[in-house]
Motif scaffolding. Sequence first.
Motif, PDB file in Angstrom:
ATOM      1  N   SER A   1      25.705 -42.355  19.113  1.00 23.36           N
ATOM      2  CA  SER A   1      25.916 -42.477  17.702  1.00 23.36           C
ATOM      3  C   SER A   1      26.446 -44.165  17.386  1.00 23.36           C
ATOM      4  O   SER A   1      26.657 -44.777  18.321  1.00 23.36           O
ATOM      5  CB  SER A   1      27.315 -41.442  17.165  1.00 23.36           C
ATOM      6  OG  SER A   1      28.230 -41.810  18.383  1.00 23.36           O
TER       7      SER A   1
ATOM      8  N   TYR B   1      28.633 -46.651  14.735  1.00 21.57           N
ATOM      9  CA  TYR B   1      29.620 -46.860  13.804  1.00 21.57           C
ATOM     10  C   TYR B   1      29.761 -47.875  13.125  1.00 21.57           C
ATOM     11  O   TYR B   1      29.406 -49.165  13.689  1.00 21.57           O
ATOM     12  CB  TYR B   1      30.963 -46.491  14.402  1.00 21.57           C
ATOM     13  CG  TYR B   1      30.992 -44.985  14.761  1.00 21.57           C
ATOM     14  CD1 TYR B   1      30.528 -44.761  16.357  1.00 21.57           C
ATOM     15  CD2 TYR B   1      31.446 -43.959  14.491  1.00 21.57           C
ATOM     16  CE1 TYR B   1      30.422 -43.534  16.892  1.00 21.57           C
ATOM     17  CE2 TYR B   1      31.358 -42.525  14.850  1.00 21.57           C
ATOM     18  CZ  TYR B   1      30.926 -42.446  16.268  1.00 21.57           C
ATOM     19  OH  TYR B   1      30.983 -41.313  16.731  1.00 21.57           O
TER      20      TYR B   1
ATOM     21  N   GLN C   1      32.229 -50.631  11.090  1.00 23.45           N
ATOM     22  CA  GLN C   1      33.545 -50.850  10.710  1.00 23.45           C
ATOM     23  C   GLN C   1      33.916 -52.114  10.020  1.00 23.45           C
ATOM     24  O   GLN C   1      33.641 -53.389  10.558  1.00 23.45           O
ATOM     25  CB  GLN C   1      34.336 -50.986  11.976  1.00 23.45           C
ATOM     26  CG  GLN C   1      35.994 -50.922  11.890  1.00 23.45           C
ATOM     27  CD  GLN C   1      36.757 -51.122  13.179  1.00 23.45           C
ATOM     28  OE1 GLN C   1      36.274 -51.761  14.152  1.00 23.45           O
ATOM     29  NE2 GLN C   1      38.082 -50.485  13.024  1.00 23.45           N
TER      30      GLN C   1
ATOM     31  N   LYS D   1      39.637 -51.524   8.393  1.00 23.62           N
ATOM     32  CA  LYS D   1      39.291 -50.395   8.027  1.00 23.62           C
ATOM     33  C   LYS D   1      38.757 -49.464   9.078  1.00 23.62           C
ATOM     34  O   LYS D   1      38.510 -49.862  10.485  1.00 23.62           O
ATOM     35  CB  LYS D   1      38.036 -50.179   7.003  1.00 23.62           C
ATOM     36  CG  LYS D   1      38.310 -50.950   5.613  1.00 23.62           C
ATOM     37  CD  LYS D   1      39.381 -50.610   4.910  1.00 23.62           C
ATOM     38  CE  LYS D   1      39.378 -50.920   3.511  1.00 23.62           C
ATOM     39  NZ  LYS D   1      40.501 -50.446   2.912  1.00 23.62           N
ATOM     40  N   ALA D   2      38.846 -48.205   9.089  1.00 23.24           N
ATOM     41  CA  ALA D   2      38.481 -47.206  10.025  1.00 23.24           C
ATOM     42  C   ALA D   2      36.972 -47.324  10.259  1.00 23.24           C
ATOM     43  O   ALA D   2      36.093 -47.654   9.204  1.00 23.24           O
ATOM     44  CB  ALA D   2      38.815 -45.708   9.470  1.00 23.24           C
ATOM     45  N   PRO D   3      36.388 -46.974  11.364  1.00 18.90           N
ATOM     46  CA  PRO D   3      35.093 -46.925  11.591  1.00 18.90           C
ATOM     47  C   PRO D   3      34.203 -45.548  10.669  1.00 18.90           C
ATOM     48  O   PRO D   3      35.042 -44.630  10.405  1.00 18.90           O
ATOM     49  CB  PRO D   3      34.828 -46.577  13.194  1.00 18.90           C
ATOM     50  CG  PRO D   3      36.061 -47.061  13.586  1.00 18.90           C
ATOM     51  CD  PRO D   3      37.064 -46.846  12.777  1.00 18.90           C
TER      52      PRO D   3
ATOM     53  N   LEU E   1      30.877 -43.339  10.533  1.00 21.04           N
ATOM     54  CA  LEU E   1      29.755 -42.772  11.217  1.00 21.04           C
ATOM     55  C   LEU E   1      28.444 -43.207  10.515  1.00 21.04           C
ATOM     56  O   LEU E   1      28.239 -42.630   9.263  1.00 21.04           O
ATOM     57  CB  LEU E   1      29.757 -41.219  11.328  1.00 21.04           C
ATOM     58  CG  LEU E   1      28.619 -40.782  12.127  1.00 21.04           C
ATOM     59  CD1 LEU E   1      28.438 -41.225  13.793  1.00 21.04           C
ATOM     60  CD2 LEU E   1      28.818 -38.973  12.066  1.00 21.04           C
TER      61      LEU E   1
ATOM     62  N   TYR F   1      29.570 -50.389  16.401  1.00 19.74           N
ATOM     63  CA  TYR F   1      29.624 -50.013  17.779  1.00 19.74           C
ATOM     64  C   TYR F   1      29.039 -48.760  17.851  1.00 19.74           C
ATOM     65  O   TYR F   1      28.756 -47.915  17.051  1.00 19.74           O
ATOM     66  CB  TYR F   1      31.111 -49.393  17.629  1.00 19.74           C
ATOM     67  CG  TYR F   1      32.361 -50.437  17.578  1.00 19.74           C
ATOM     68  CD1 TYR F   1      32.888 -50.881  16.594  1.00 19.74           C
ATOM     69  CD2 TYR F   1      32.939 -51.079  18.923  1.00 19.74           C
ATOM     70  CE1 TYR F   1      33.908 -51.720  16.600  1.00 19.74           C
ATOM     71  CE2 TYR F   1      33.677 -52.034  18.801  1.00 19.74           C
ATOM     72  CZ  TYR F   1      34.177 -52.568  17.688  1.00 19.74           C
ATOM     73  OH  TYR F   1      35.226 -53.505  17.251  1.00 19.74           O
TER      74      TYR F   1
ATOM     75  N   PHE G   1      32.568 -45.704  24.370  1.00 19.80           N
ATOM     76  CA  PHE G   1      31.930 -46.676  23.189  1.00 19.80           C
ATOM     77  C   PHE G   1      31.363 -48.086  23.720  1.00 19.80           C
ATOM     78  O   PHE G   1      31.518 -48.387  24.987  1.00 19.80           O
ATOM     79  CB  PHE G   1      33.158 -46.861  22.438  1.00 19.80           C
ATOM     80  CG  PHE G   1      33.616 -45.823  21.543  1.00 19.80           C
ATOM     81  CD1 PHE G   1      34.354 -44.808  21.781  1.00 19.80           C
ATOM     82  CD2 PHE G   1      32.967 -45.847  20.175  1.00 19.80           C
ATOM     83  CE1 PHE G   1      35.144 -44.148  20.959  1.00 19.80           C
ATOM     84  CE2 PHE G   1      33.398 -44.826  19.369  1.00 19.80           C
ATOM     85  CZ  PHE G   1      34.292 -44.007  19.670  1.00 19.80           C
TER      86      PHE G   1
END
Lengths: 120, 110
Positions: free
Chosen positions: B36, B38, B40, B44-46, B48, B89, B101
């Motif tokens: 997966s 991500y 970011q 801020k939050a990652p 998807l 990521y 990760f």
Amino acid sequence: QLQLQESGPGLVKPSETLSLTCTVSGGSISSSSYYWGWIRQPPGKGLEWIGSIYYSGSTYYNPSLKSRVTISVDTSKNQFSLKLSSVTAADTAVYYCARHDWVYSAFDIWGQGTMVTVSS
Amino acid sequence: QSALTQPPSASGSPGQSVTISCTGTSSDVGGYNYVSWYQQHPGKAPKLMIYEVSKRPSGVPDRFSGSKSGNTASLTVSGLQAEDEADYYCSSYAGSNNFVFGTGTKVTVL
């Protein structure tokens, strides 16, 4: 829509236990197919998976942190929690909670994150 | 387990394409189709962007695409836009109920 919110102390002393709670709103933590996870990010660094829990209480932890981590769930409060013991400055990080889609092995909904500093 | 290896930075001009690599081993990236990606943005939050190597969640523009060959996965952003400037990521299932990760890549839109 589903939302997650982390809460807990922003400052923890070395050797003590870090405790955080994630409150899930807009949906049930008891949904099948989903685990609930904790991920952290030290300042200026990358992401690290800490561990994940199913509503039944089944848990999986990062082997590198396993000896210090406990994740628990309270379905009555729609919450899950993280405890990290014997913390050091290396545990200073932004801690995120996230919904962990186990079928797809992806973290699809994240909380905003909470900064925890380990310092005396 | 070791973090997956990503280049520290990548860049492209608006409208161009940029590809980010994510290199692991046969025990993670190469062993499972559970990669997966991500995005970011600072502070801020990652978010998807890609799951199962190449699938996009609802709402993610089709400018984002993923692929995998052997132990290396890739994320391509086509038609770069200013809002694509962020850290990216990768993540992979690593067997035995373990997840890892990547080291992260900063994408700059020139």
